[in-house]
Design an enzyme around this catalytic site. Sequence first.
Site, PDB file in Angstrom:
ATOM      1  N   ARG A 173      -2.886   3.788  14.498  1.00  0.00           N
ATOM      2  CA  ARG A 173      -2.625   4.514  13.734  1.00  0.00           C
ATOM      3  C   ARG A 173      -4.168   4.652  12.646  1.00  0.00           C
ATOM      4  NH1 ARG A 173      -0.328   4.310   7.926  1.00  0.00           N
ATOM      5  NH2 ARG A 173      -0.624   6.506   7.474  1.00  0.00           N
ATOM      6  N   HIS A 228      -5.940  10.527   4.079  1.00  0.00           N
ATOM      7  CA  HIS A 228      -5.770   9.162   3.609  1.00  0.00           C
ATOM      8  C   HIS A 228      -6.583   9.212   2.310  1.00  0.00           C
ATOM      9  CE1 HIS A 228      -3.864   5.024   4.401  1.00  0.00           C
ATOM     10  NE2 HIS A 228      -4.431   4.955   3.159  1.00  0.00           N
ATOM     11  N   TYR A 250       6.335  -2.159   1.235  1.00  0.00           N
ATOM     12  CA  TYR A 250       5.420  -3.241   0.773  1.00  0.00           C
ATOM     13  C   TYR A 250       6.294  -4.119  -0.227  1.00  0.00           C
ATOM     14  CZ  TYR A 250       1.004  -1.635   2.670  1.00  0.00           C
ATOM     15  OH  TYR A 250       0.258  -0.954   3.704  1.00  0.00           O
ATOM     16  N   ASN A 283       6.288   3.361   4.636  1.00  0.00           N
ATOM     17  CA  ASN A 283       5.287   2.570   4.287  1.00  0.00           C
ATOM     18  C   ASN A 283       6.156   1.576   3.209  1.00  0.00           C
ATOM     19  OD1 ASN A 283       3.310   3.650   5.608  1.00  0.00           O
ATOM     20  ND2 ASN A 283       2.057   4.066   4.012  1.00  0.00           N
ATOM     21  N   GLU A 296       0.872   8.448   1.722  1.00  0.00           N
ATOM     22  CA  GLU A 296       1.260   8.170   0.506  1.00  0.00           C
ATOM     23  C   GLU A 296       1.034   9.155  -0.329  1.00  0.00           C
ATOM     24  OE1 GLU A 296       1.502   3.291   1.212  1.00  0.00           O
ATOM     25  OE2 GLU A 296      -0.121   4.154  -0.026  1.00  0.00           O
ATOM     26  N   GLU A 309       3.388   1.481   7.780  1.00  0.00           N
ATOM     27  CA  GLU A 309       2.522   0.345   7.121  1.00  0.00           C
ATOM     28  C   GLU A 309       3.456  -0.501   6.585  1.00  0.00           C
ATOM     29  OE1 GLU A 309      -0.256   1.178   4.158  1.00  0.00           O
ATOM     30  OE2 GLU A 309      -0.930   3.087   4.971  1.00  0.00           O
TER      31      GLU A 309
END
Length: 442
Positions: free
Chosen positions: A78, A122, A295, A293, A167, A347
């Site tokens: 990616r 991005h 985290y 994504n 994002e 991610e």
Amino acid sequence: MREPHPFSTDFTWGVATSAFQIEGAWAEDGKGPSIWDAFCHQGGKIIDGSTGDVACDHYHRYREDVDLISSLNVDAYRFSMAWSRVQPEGRGAWNEAGFDFYDRLLDALQEKGLGAHLTLYHWDLPQALQDHGGWLNRDTAYRFADYAAEVARRFGDRIDAIATHNEPWCSANLGYGNAQFAPGIADKKSAIQVSHHLLLSHGLAMQAMRATGTTAKLGIVLNQWTADPATTSEADRAMAELEYARSVQWFMDPIFKGRYPELALRAHGEHGPEVLAGDFGIIGQPLDFLGVNYYFRAYCSAETPPRTPQGGQGYTDMGWEIYPQGLTELLLALKREYALPPIYITENGMANADSLIDGRVPDSARIAYISQHLAALAAAMEQGVDVRGYFLWSLLDNFEWNSGYAKRFGIVHVDYATQQRTLKDSAIWYRDFIAGQRQVPA
């Protein structure tokens, strides 16, 4: 006897990067400046005073990096395209030298049998568009659709999946809300309007790409998290509900429900976005996939000072709480609330204070992090969440936005002075883990 395998044999394993963080070559071969080039060069914006001018020099070393990717047993890579590399002004003429780079990268991936998962945006908007208002200017959404269509026209039969945005929450809130990220604007109303224009650009791009007849799967990548109240108090519960509404639901509801969440709209008040007739119809284009994504979670405490999070596994070098069970909780919540397409975890990873010691990088904390999050992912899948792949962030240590080179997310160590790449222990673990998943259980 081997343990049962929670992942199917056709599950996609991958690694991920982004253009600005690794490519370097910031002004070569006709590339125009991006907002991140301008932001870094202002001075005082990046914690360690660095820029992305060279980064990991991937522009010149992409073959070496593709060889590294291939060595990890992954199925796919990616990466993102730098808009200003292929269209320096963000409108008008295309830069063939820029497209040639991505053409060569795709050739190298194909030679190794690696799938290509492309992200169009991005965070690195062409500075020329920023000079005309950037994402605050509604016209930028239409310029983005033109860019998306051209990429799909050129490469749409060679790419497995194309994500419009990575994002958009960060682009809006960190770029326009608190000035932490490029373009460095701090204005709440602007941030909220930008979030709407980003979603509009997503829908327009989806329409434009589908019109080209591309065979690539099309979707969007959103950073998401659960929001947990620190206590059972009414204040903490209200904080958590609002946090979830203005982060996760703010981007999911327009795509899947054709509206913004009422709780967040009330909280935004006079700062709410200007939405034109037909906007939600454009935004709500059917998705072939949703990229998630993950985290950390949001831990919401109304007390001063706020309560310390409970139940986590410590903190990463970014200061983010390690809370793997939040991935299970998030995916199950999304499944309950929305009619979802297949999901890719696009991610997941951690910054760690890594050191090269006698030719080796022992990063056992990262191995534990990945292992725990894969277990959490498997738990969600066992409860019916349709997840088709996992992309580890990141392949390389790289330019970590306003942290510069001070934070290392990679499973491959980069010596920025020599550009020497070294597999960390986590890369070897990930390689072997993937190999194990492909074996047929006894």
